[in-house]
Design an enzyme around this catalytic site. Structure first.
Site, PDB file in Angstrom:
ATOM      1  N   GLU A  62       0.718  -1.274  -0.057  1.00  0.00           N
ATOM      2  CA  GLU A  62       0.080   0.142  -0.093  1.00  0.00           C
ATOM      3  C   GLU A  62       0.660   1.324  -0.128  1.00  0.00           C
ATOM      4  OE1 GLU A  62      -2.587  -3.178   0.580  1.00  0.00           O
ATOM      5  OE2 GLU A  62      -0.730  -2.690   1.886  1.00  0.00           O
TER       6      GLU A  62
ATOM      7  N   PHE B  87      -8.956  -2.676   0.794  1.00  0.00           N
ATOM      8  CA  PHE B  87      -9.894  -2.407   2.047  1.00  0.00           C
ATOM      9  C   PHE B  87      -9.197  -1.386   2.876  1.00  0.00           C
ATOM     10  CE2 PHE B  87     -10.831  -6.843   1.184  1.00  0.00           C
ATOM     11  CZ  PHE B  87     -12.150  -6.997   1.209  1.00  0.00           C
ATOM     12  N   ALA B  88     -10.202  -0.382   3.212  1.00  0.00           N
ATOM     13  CA  ALA B  88      -9.723   0.593   4.057  1.00  0.00           C
ATOM     14  C   ALA B  88      -8.819   0.258   5.243  1.00  0.00           C
ATOM     15  CB  ALA B  88     -10.852   1.587   4.539  1.00  0.00           C
TER      16      ALA B  88
ATOM     17  N   TYR C 225      -6.419  -1.349   5.091  1.00  0.00           N
ATOM     18  CA  TYR C 225      -5.067  -1.744   4.656  1.00  0.00           C
ATOM     19  C   TYR C 225      -4.284  -0.229   4.182  1.00  0.00           C
ATOM     20  CZ  TYR C 225      -6.306  -6.606   4.709  1.00  0.00           C
ATOM     21  OH  TYR C 225      -6.730  -7.895   5.076  1.00  0.00           O
TER      22      TYR C 225
ATOM     23  N   PRO D 255      -0.347   1.572   5.784  1.00  0.00           N
ATOM     24  CA  PRO D 255       1.119   1.819   5.460  1.00  0.00           C
ATOM     25  C   PRO D 255       1.321   2.986   4.517  1.00  0.00           C
ATOM     26  CG  PRO D 255       0.431  -0.514   5.364  1.00  0.00           C
ATOM     27  CD  PRO D 255      -1.022   0.433   5.546  1.00  0.00           C
TER      28      PRO D 255
ATOM     29  N   HIS E  56     -11.044  -6.063   7.937  1.00  0.00           N
ATOM     30  CA  HIS E  56     -11.754  -5.579   6.599  1.00  0.00           C
ATOM     31  C   HIS E  56     -13.021  -4.949   6.787  1.00  0.00           C
ATOM     32  CE1 HIS E  56      -9.294  -9.358   5.881  1.00  0.00           C
ATOM     33  NE2 HIS E  56      -9.471  -9.055   4.352  1.00  0.00           N
TER      34      HIS E  56
END
Length: 350
Positions: free
Chosen positions: A73, A96-97, A99, A102, A142
């Site tokens: 990410e 997915f938000a 993630y 980073p 998730h």
């Protein structure tokens, strides 16, 4: 920017689409009309995205316009920032938000400050798309709603659609915007609203189109809220899935409330909010994210600052709980008919 004139929404032919289809159509339009638009992310190419939002676009526009990336990410957003400074209009997808963290440094330290640090010499016109919120039994990794983190960062715009119609128009506007936009898509209503909007979906539910969407190119201005329905008993401020939850609960209780869909959290349409609260004298804020330091706290502060002498009761908030996301208790975590109903009752008693 597209050279063609936007369609007249009052006259344009429409099709019944769900939110995923509307997002796909917006991306298709922008890829077709602007050669600087590129789509990137994990599985967005050949597979078409985990939720199929980019289905068919790589086949239509090629691997240089719609391409898969490594599972990184920080790399996805970092490269997108560089692309934007170079002159492209990247649309990176974070699968997915949950993630997105980073890549937070690239968004906060680079994208949000690019225009200011370069005295306008460079911009970062990237639109970061990401599904957010719960409703698919995705568990702790998730299902998060991190919108408040981004509304805190000067230089970022944060958008949350609640209907297919808005998703298409807002996404096109976001891609055309010269500043970085975080575009959170409520995945609980990706495939259309389910019966009641706030109950656990049945095993036989397969979703259905979410609404009529105009064909062709159109935009919905960022920073403009939508009055979902007018009323006088109270003002309800919400966005994303919670718009549908609030509407269902209020209808069930027979309350003549005015519902405001914020659509854009930053920049916020404070004029529409202020006008409504001055009329109703009461305000209820609903969001799915955790309560402490959630965006609802900012809304409550703004209403208190601007509408204090019109308020007839304290501003109420109904939110997620201050706990890690509970997989097995997902539907108890969401603001639903019980907690929203209790807040409505408290406001009506005052």
């Amino acid at each position: 920017m597209l050279e063609e004139e936007p369609v007249s929404l009052a006259e344009a032919p429409t099709r019944s689409l769900n939110m995923i289809e509307a997002i796909n159509e917006a991306l298709d339009i922008m890829l077709a009309h602007d050669p600087d638009v590129v789509i990137m992310g994990e599985d967005v190419g050949y597979f078409g995205g985990v939720f199929r939002a980019t289905a068919g676009l790589q086949k239509k526009y090629g691997k240089t316009r719609v391409f898969d990336t490594p599972i990184s990410e920080c790399g996805i957003i970092g490269v997108a920032v560089g692309m934007g400074a170079y002159g492209l209009r990247p649309v990176p997808e974070i699968q997915f938000a949950d993630y997105i963290y980073p890549g937070l440094d690239q968004l906060v330290s680079e994208a949000a400050r690019m225009r200011y640090r370069s005295a306008g010499q460079f911009i970062a016109p990237l639109t970061v798309r990401s599904p957010f919120g719960g409703g698919i039994f995705g568990g702790q990794t998730h299902s998060q709603s991190p919108e408040a983190l981004f509304t805190h960062v000067a230089g970022l715009k944060t958008v949350v659609p609640s209907t297919p119609h808005d998703a298409k128009g807002l996404l096109i506007a976001a891609i055309e915007d010269n500043d970085p936009v975080i575009f959170f898509e409520p995945k609980r209503i990706y495939n259309g609203p389910f019966d009641g909007y706030y109950d656990r979906p049945s095993k036989t539910w397969k979703g259905h189109p979410g609404g009529e969407v105009p064909e062709g190119y159109y935009t919905i201005p960022l920073g403009k809220a939508r009055v979902v329905r007018e009323g006088s008993a109270m003002t309800v401020l919400a966005y994303g899935t919670m718009i549908h939850v609030a509407a269902a609960v209020l209808e069930e209780k027979g309350i003549d409330a005015e519902i405001i869909d914020l659509r854009t959290l930053v920049p916020i349409d404070i004029e529409t909010v202020e006008k409504s609260v001055e009329k109703t004298g009461k305000c209820l804020v609903i969001h799915e994210a955790t309560r402490t330091s959630g965006f609802g706290a900012e809304l409550a502060a703004l209403v208190q600052e601007r509408c204090f002498y019109h308020l007839e009761a304290p501003v109420e908030r109904v939110t997620g709980f201050d706990t890690p996301y509970p997989h097995s208790l997902e539907w108890a975590y969401f603001p639903g008919p019980v907690r929203i109903g209790e807040a409505i009752d408290r406001l009506m008693e005052d």
